[in-house]
Design an enzyme around this catalytic site. Structure first.
Site, PDB file in Angstrom:
ATOM      1  CB  CYS A 172     -33.150  21.544  19.477  1.00  0.00           C
ATOM      2  SG  CYS A 172     -33.171  20.399  21.589  1.00  0.00           S
ATOM      3  CG  HIS A 217     -27.665  20.686  20.484  1.00  0.00           C
ATOM      4  ND1 HIS A 217     -27.588  22.099  20.786  1.00  0.00           N
ATOM      5  CD2 HIS A 217     -29.127  20.314  20.925  1.00  0.00           C
ATOM      6  CE1 HIS A 217     -29.228  22.253  21.161  1.00  0.00           C
ATOM      7  NE2 HIS A 217     -29.344  21.177  21.489  1.00  0.00           N
ATOM      8  CD  GLU A 225     -25.485  23.669  18.301  1.00  0.00           C
ATOM      9  OE1 GLU A 225     -25.865  22.960  17.931  1.00  0.00           O
ATOM     10  OE2 GLU A 225     -25.811  23.390  19.245  1.00  0.00           O
TER      11      GLU A 225
HETATM   12  N1  GLN Z   1     -36.155  21.078  25.589  1.00  0.00           N
HETATM   13  C1  GLN Z   1     -36.158  22.528  25.428  1.00  0.00           C
HETATM   14  C2  GLN Z   1     -37.494  23.013  24.830  1.00  0.00           C
HETATM   15  O1  GLN Z   1     -38.524  22.517  24.933  1.00  0.00           O
HETATM   16  C3  GLN Z   1     -34.624  22.355  24.055  1.00  0.00           C
HETATM   17  C4  GLN Z   1     -33.791  22.104  24.364  1.00  0.00           C
HETATM   18  C5  GLN Z   1     -32.360  22.315  23.124  1.00  0.00           C
HETATM   19  O2  GLN Z   1     -32.747  23.440  22.682  1.00  0.00           O
HETATM   20  N2  GLN Z   1     -31.609  21.615  23.288  1.00  0.00           N
HETATM   21  O3  GLN Z   1     -37.533  24.625  24.378  1.00  0.00           O
END
Ligand code: GLN
Length: 204
Positions: free
Chosen positions: A78, A170, A172
Site C-alpha cells: 500500500c 494488506h 498482514e
Molecule cells: N492512502 C495511503 C497513502 O496514500 C496508503 C494507505 C495504506 O497504506 N493503507 O499513503
C-alpha cells in the site's frame, strides 16, 4: 534468514508478528545501520507522505535504494507500494523509484475507502486470497519488465519486478500467511541470500 520491517510509521507490528509466526527473525528498521545483514525488507502500509518524510529525515532512503539495486528482495504494501514506484500521478512526494510502475493514491474513491474482497492470485495457487483494501492505491501503468500478479476489475493491484513485490492490499491484516510465505520463498531463492549463505559457510 533475517527480514527487516521498516518501522518509522504504519502497520509494521503486524508484519513482525506474522514473520515470527513463520519462524523467521524480524527486525524493526528505523536507522541506517539496522539494514546491515538483512535478507529481505518489508515496507508496510501507512501514510506514504509521512513514511517518505521520515525515511529521508533518518537517511534511510538512499540505503534502501542501493540495497534494492543490489538485489535485496523488498515487499511494499500500500503506502510501501507508493514509495517503491517510479511515478505517482497525484502527489508531490518523490518516490524511491525502485519499480517501473506508475501509481495513483487513494484510487478507489470515498465510497470504497476500505473494503475486503476475494482475489485471484495465481502465484499462491487456486484458493482465493482475502484482499483487504484501506485507502488503497492502484498501479496505473507497468512497464514490460514488471509481472502482473493480480488485478481487480482490470486494475493492477499486485506486481513483481525481479525481487521487488508491490501490493495495494494488506496481507498482514488477514490470517492467510500465503503471501508472506511467497515473499520468503523469493528471499530464499535470491542470489543475495544464497551468496551470503555460502560466504557464511566458508567462514567469511
Ligand atoms: N492512502 C495511503 C497513502 O496514500 C496508503 C494507505 C495504506 O497504506 N493503507 O499513503
Amino acid at each position: 534468514m533475517k527480514i527487516g520491517v521498516l518501522a518509522v510509521q504504519g502497520a509494521f507490528a503486524e508484519h513482525i508478528a506474522i514473520l515470527n509466526k513463520l519462524g523467521v527473525a524480524a527486525l524493526p528498521i528505523r536507522l541506517p545501520p539496522e539494514v546491515v545483514g538483512l535478507d529481505g525488507l518489508i515496507i508496510p502500509g501507512g501514510e506514504s507522505t509521512s513514511i517518505s518524510k521520515l525515511i529521508r529525515d533518518y537517511h534511510l532512503s538512499d540505503e534502501i535504494t542501493s540495497l534494492a539495486g543490489n538485489g535485496l528482495p523488498i515487499l511494499g504494501i500500500c503506502a510501501g507500494m507508493i514509495l517503491m514506484s517510479r511515478r505517482i500521478t497525484d502527489s508531490s512526494i518523490e518516490p524511491l523509484g525502485l519499480m517501473a510502475i506508475t501509481v495513483r493514491r487513494n484510487a478507489f474513491g470515498r465510497q470504497q475507502e476500505s473494503f475486503e474482497t476475494e482475489l485471484s492470485l495465481p502465484v499462491l495457487g487456486n484458493q482465493p486470497f482475502p484482499g483487504v483494501f484501506i485507502r488503497a492505491p492502484i498501479i496505473e501503468q507497468a512497464e514490460s519488465t514488471v509481472d502482473i500478479l493480480a488485478r481487480l476489475n482490470n486494475t493492477i493491484i499486485a506486481a513483481r519486478q525481479g525481487n521487488l513485490v508491490a501490493l495495494a492490499f494488506h496481507p498482514e491484516l488477514t490470517n492467510d500467511l500465503r503471501f508472506h510465505q511467497y515473499f520468503l520463498s523469493i528471499v530464499a531463492e535470491s542470489d543475495r541470500f544464497n551468496l551470503r549463505g555460502s560466504a557464511v559457510a566458508k567462514g567469511n
